[in-house]
Scaffold this motif. Structure first.
Motif, PDB file in Angstrom:
ATOM      1  N   VAL A  33       0.952  -1.103  -0.004  1.00 34.66           N
ATOM      2  CA  VAL A  33      -0.088  -0.162  -0.095  1.00 34.66           C
ATOM      3  C   VAL A  33       1.064   1.374  -0.010  1.00 34.66           C
ATOM      4  O   VAL A  33       1.458   1.349   0.968  1.00 34.66           O
ATOM      5  CB  VAL A  33      -0.857   0.067   1.319  1.00 34.66           C
ATOM      6  CG1 VAL A  33      -1.686   1.280   1.170  1.00 34.66           C
ATOM      7  CG2 VAL A  33      -1.950  -1.121   1.248  1.00 34.66           C
ATOM      8  N   THR A  34       0.872   1.944  -1.005  1.00 36.28           N
ATOM      9  CA  THR A  34       1.684   3.088  -1.486  1.00 36.28           C
ATOM     10  C   THR A  34       1.447   4.319  -0.730  1.00 36.28           C
ATOM     11  O   THR A  34       0.312   4.887  -0.706  1.00 36.28           O
ATOM     12  CB  THR A  34       1.720   3.298  -2.732  1.00 36.28           C
ATOM     13  OG1 THR A  34       1.930   2.045  -3.466  1.00 36.28           O
ATOM     14  CG2 THR A  34       2.977   4.525  -3.087  1.00 36.28           C
ATOM     15  N   ASP A  35       2.575   4.951   0.031  1.00 35.18           N
ATOM     16  CA  ASP A  35       2.423   6.095   0.491  1.00 35.18           C
ATOM     17  C   ASP A  35       2.736   7.332  -0.550  1.00 35.18           C
ATOM     18  O   ASP A  35       3.815   7.131  -1.017  1.00 35.18           O
ATOM     19  CB  ASP A  35       3.317   6.461   1.623  1.00 35.18           C
ATOM     20  CG  ASP A  35       3.540   7.704   2.357  1.00 35.18           C
ATOM     21  OD1 ASP A  35       2.557   8.746   2.045  1.00 35.18           O
ATOM     22  OD2 ASP A  35       4.342   8.301   2.888  1.00 35.18           O
ATOM     23  N   ASP A  36       1.932   7.985  -0.821  1.00 34.58           N
ATOM     24  CA  ASP A  36       1.843   9.160  -2.157  1.00 34.58           C
ATOM     25  C   ASP A  36       2.504  10.436  -1.660  1.00 34.58           C
ATOM     26  O   ASP A  36       2.498  11.325  -2.155  1.00 34.58           O
ATOM     27  CB  ASP A  36       0.795   9.313  -2.820  1.00 34.58           C
ATOM     28  CG  ASP A  36       0.463   8.193  -3.604  1.00 34.58           C
ATOM     29  OD1 ASP A  36       1.251   7.884  -4.708  1.00 34.58           O
ATOM     30  OD2 ASP A  36      -0.482   7.148  -3.336  1.00 34.58           O
ATOM     31  N   SER A  37       3.025  10.569  -0.368  1.00 36.33           N
ATOM     32  CA  SER A  37       3.368  11.716   0.290  1.00 36.33           C
ATOM     33  C   SER A  37       4.755  12.176  -0.225  1.00 36.33           C
ATOM     34  O   SER A  37       5.462  13.112  -0.242  1.00 36.33           O
ATOM     35  CB  SER A  37       3.580  11.824   1.735  1.00 36.33           C
ATOM     36  OG  SER A  37       4.344  10.907   2.125  1.00 36.33           O
ATOM     37  N   GLY A  38       5.559  10.893  -0.624  1.00 40.58           N
ATOM     38  CA  GLY A  38       6.676  11.089  -0.846  1.00 40.58           C
ATOM     39  C   GLY A  38       7.783  10.806   0.157  1.00 40.58           C
ATOM     40  O   GLY A  38       8.961  10.912   0.140  1.00 40.58           O
ATOM     41  N   ASN A  39       7.206  10.594   1.420  1.00 40.14           N
ATOM     42  CA  ASN A  39       7.955  10.479   2.560  1.00 40.14           C
ATOM     43  C   ASN A  39       8.372   8.648   2.898  1.00 40.14           C
ATOM     44  O   ASN A  39       8.912   8.393   3.894  1.00 40.14           O
ATOM     45  CB  ASN A  39       7.183  10.944   3.760  1.00 40.14           C
ATOM     46  CG  ASN A  39       7.209  12.529   4.042  1.00 40.14           C
ATOM     47  OD1 ASN A  39       7.825  13.057   3.280  1.00 40.14           O
ATOM     48  ND2 ASN A  39       6.142  13.177   4.139  1.00 40.14           N
ATOM     49  N   GLY A  40       7.718   7.938   1.965  1.00 43.60           N
ATOM     50  CA  GLY A  40       8.385   6.651   2.070  1.00 43.60           C
ATOM     51  C   GLY A  40       7.615   5.437   3.045  1.00 43.60           C
ATOM     52  O   GLY A  40       7.958   4.551   3.654  1.00 43.60           O
ATOM     53  N   HIS A  41       6.241   6.200   3.545  1.00 38.62           N
ATOM     54  CA  HIS A  41       5.447   5.447   4.830  1.00 38.62           C
ATOM     55  C   HIS A  41       4.576   4.441   4.036  1.00 38.62           C
ATOM     56  O   HIS A  41       3.552   4.431   4.334  1.00 38.62           O
ATOM     57  CB  HIS A  41       4.995   6.251   5.572  1.00 38.62           C
ATOM     58  CG  HIS A  41       5.879   7.433   6.225  1.00 38.62           C
ATOM     59  ND1 HIS A  41       7.074   7.241   6.768  1.00 38.62           N
ATOM     60  CD2 HIS A  41       5.530   8.813   6.175  1.00 38.62           C
ATOM     61  CE1 HIS A  41       7.447   8.515   7.095  1.00 38.62           C
ATOM     62  NE2 HIS A  41       6.603   9.238   7.178  1.00 38.62           N
ATOM     63  N   ASN A  42       5.251   3.591   3.109  1.00 35.75           N
ATOM     64  CA  ASN A  42       4.456   2.290   2.554  1.00 35.75           C
ATOM     65  C   ASN A  42       4.020   1.660   3.801  1.00 35.75           C
ATOM     66  O   ASN A  42       4.525   1.307   4.732  1.00 35.75           O
ATOM     67  CB  ASN A  42       5.348   1.778   1.575  1.00 35.75           C
ATOM     68  CG  ASN A  42       5.391   2.494   0.278  1.00 35.75           C
ATOM     69  OD1 ASN A  42       4.732   3.539   0.153  1.00 35.75           O
ATOM     70  ND2 ASN A  42       6.344   2.134  -0.455  1.00 35.75           N
ATOM     71  N   GLY A  43       2.866   0.866   3.418  1.00 36.06           N
ATOM     72  CA  GLY A  43       2.419  -0.251   4.400  1.00 36.06           C
ATOM     73  C   GLY A  43       2.198  -1.730   3.699  1.00 36.06           C
ATOM     74  O   GLY A  43       2.455  -1.759   2.180  1.00 36.06           O
ATOM     75  N   THR A  44       1.733  -2.432   4.329  1.00 40.27           N
ATOM     76  CA  THR A  44       1.616  -3.985   4.018  1.00 40.27           C
ATOM     77  C   THR A  44       0.238  -4.392   4.228  1.00 40.27           C
ATOM     78  O   THR A  44       0.099  -4.470   5.587  1.00 40.27           O
ATOM     79  CB  THR A  44       2.894  -4.719   4.568  1.00 40.27           C
ATOM     80  OG1 THR A  44       4.053  -4.543   4.245  1.00 40.27           O
ATOM     81  CG2 THR A  44       2.551  -6.233   3.794  1.00 40.27           C
ATOM     82  N   ALA A  45      -0.644  -4.608   3.338  1.00 38.10           N
ATOM     83  CA  ALA A  45      -2.003  -5.315   3.674  1.00 38.10           C
ATOM     84  C   ALA A  45      -1.687  -6.723   3.908  1.00 38.10           C
ATOM     85  O   ALA A  45      -0.894  -7.321   3.497  1.00 38.10           O
ATOM     86  CB  ALA A  45      -2.706  -4.998   2.491  1.00 38.10           C
ATOM     87  N   THR A  46      -2.749  -7.131   4.362  1.00 35.93           N
ATOM     88  CA  THR A  46      -2.903  -8.489   4.948  1.00 35.93           C
ATOM     89  C   THR A  46      -3.504  -9.418   4.002  1.00 35.93           C
ATOM     90  O   THR A  46      -3.112 -10.589   3.827  1.00 35.93           O
ATOM     91  CB  THR A  46      -4.044  -8.849   6.066  1.00 35.93           C
ATOM     92  OG1 THR A  46      -5.174  -8.127   5.706  1.00 35.93           O
ATOM     93  CG2 THR A  46      -3.444  -8.328   7.308  1.00 35.93           C
TER      94      THR A  46
END
Length: 301
Positions: A33-46
């Motif tokens: 799950v991509t963070d589009d802020s540019g800060n790289g806080h991507n996540g991982t969905a179940t």
């Protein structure tokens, strides 16, 4: 006497860049799950995001349906401690959660590890729970019970000890929360929390996290007249007044210390103050009746 407006030319401006911005358009055969802020806080969905993708308010959304969530790790960026923050996004409720509630965004663990939860209650209201020790809890709850199968733009703004809620760009109650939040190694989650319980029972779209307290004009810019926007830093221009103290006619006339509603909006509203002293302030709000006014300070020289 000549009226000098000290902070007159109130101009529109872009919102700050979000700390994290989840458009939730991922729709892929993987769990990113991509963070589009540019800060790289991507996540991982179940689950793979292509199995969660549904029609969103703006493009696609993820339908968590009380079974899935997104792991954002133990990210220090989401530990706001005593600072202000804003969490805002679109939700579509498939069903009301059980008494454990359904989380929208959280950093909340077991005893001694809880920080904050932005969630939907089993009564259909949005709530912010906070903890200053990791175990004690303050709950602030919005006023309106939301309906099923309807898109709502919801937001919570925490500033000092106050949490203010917004539904569809309009203030929807406020309450007291902890000024200083506990910090711990608890993971942050979108659509859930750090346990098997409390996933969000529906869709979430365009979820944003800010490390500052947005004002009502900025919240309205995200709501964007019930259209929404995926622009990273949209322009907040809903409450823009250019105030003139020139001589002339057709002024809006107010008295020192009053709250005044302009009957129209525009880029060249004229203000005339009936002063009762050498200095003062006028609270101004637009004809849309927003609760948070703009304060204009003045001096007579």
């Amino acid at each position: 006497a000549t009226l000098t407006i000290k902070d007159g030319n109130i101009t529109k401006g872009a919102l700050p860049n979000p700390l994290a911005h989840y458009k939730l358009n991922d729709d892929a055969a993987n769990t990113t799950v991509t963070d589009d802020s540019g800060n790289g806080h991507n996540g991982t969905a179940t689950s793979n995001t292509d199995t969660l993708t549904a029609t969103g308010k703006v493009n696609a959304a993820l339908d968590f349906n009380e079974t899935d969530k997104v792991d954002l790790t133990d990210n220090a960026a989401f530990e706001f401690a005593g600072g202000a923050f804003t969490i805002a996004g679109w939700i579509y409720i498939n069903s009301l959660p059980d008494s454990n509630d359904g989380d929208i965004f959280s950093k909340w663990g077991g005893a001694g590890k809880s920080e904050y939860r932005f969630k939907l209650t089993d009564a259909g209201k949005i709530r912010l729970s906070t903890s200053s020790t990791g175990s004690n809890v303050d709950n602030a709850t919005a006023d309106t019970a939301l309906s099923l199968a309807t898109w709502y733009h919801v937001a919570v703004v925490k500033s000092s000890t106050t949490a203010t809620f917004y539904v569809n760009g309009v203030a929807d109650g406020s309450d007291t929360v902890h000024a200083t939040l506990h910090t711990d190694t608890t993971k942050a989650y979108l659509a859930g929390l750090n346990s098997a319980n409390d996933p969000f029972p529906g869709r979430i779209d365009d979820l944003r996290v800010y490390d500052s307290a947005l004002n009502v004009a900025q919240i309205k810019a995200l709501y964007n007249g019930n259209t929404g926007t995926e622009t990273k830093a949209p322009t907040a221009d809903h409450l823009v007044y250019e105030l003139s103290a020139d001589d002339g006619s057709n002024y809006e006339t107010v008295t020192n210390g009053t709250l005044h509603n302009f009957t129209n909006q525009g880029t060249n509203l004229k203000l005339k103050i009936t002063a009762t002293g050498a200095a003062g302030a006028i609270d101004i709000k637009g004809s849309d009746g927003v609760a948070t006014p703009i304060k204009i300070a003045y001096n007579l020289v």
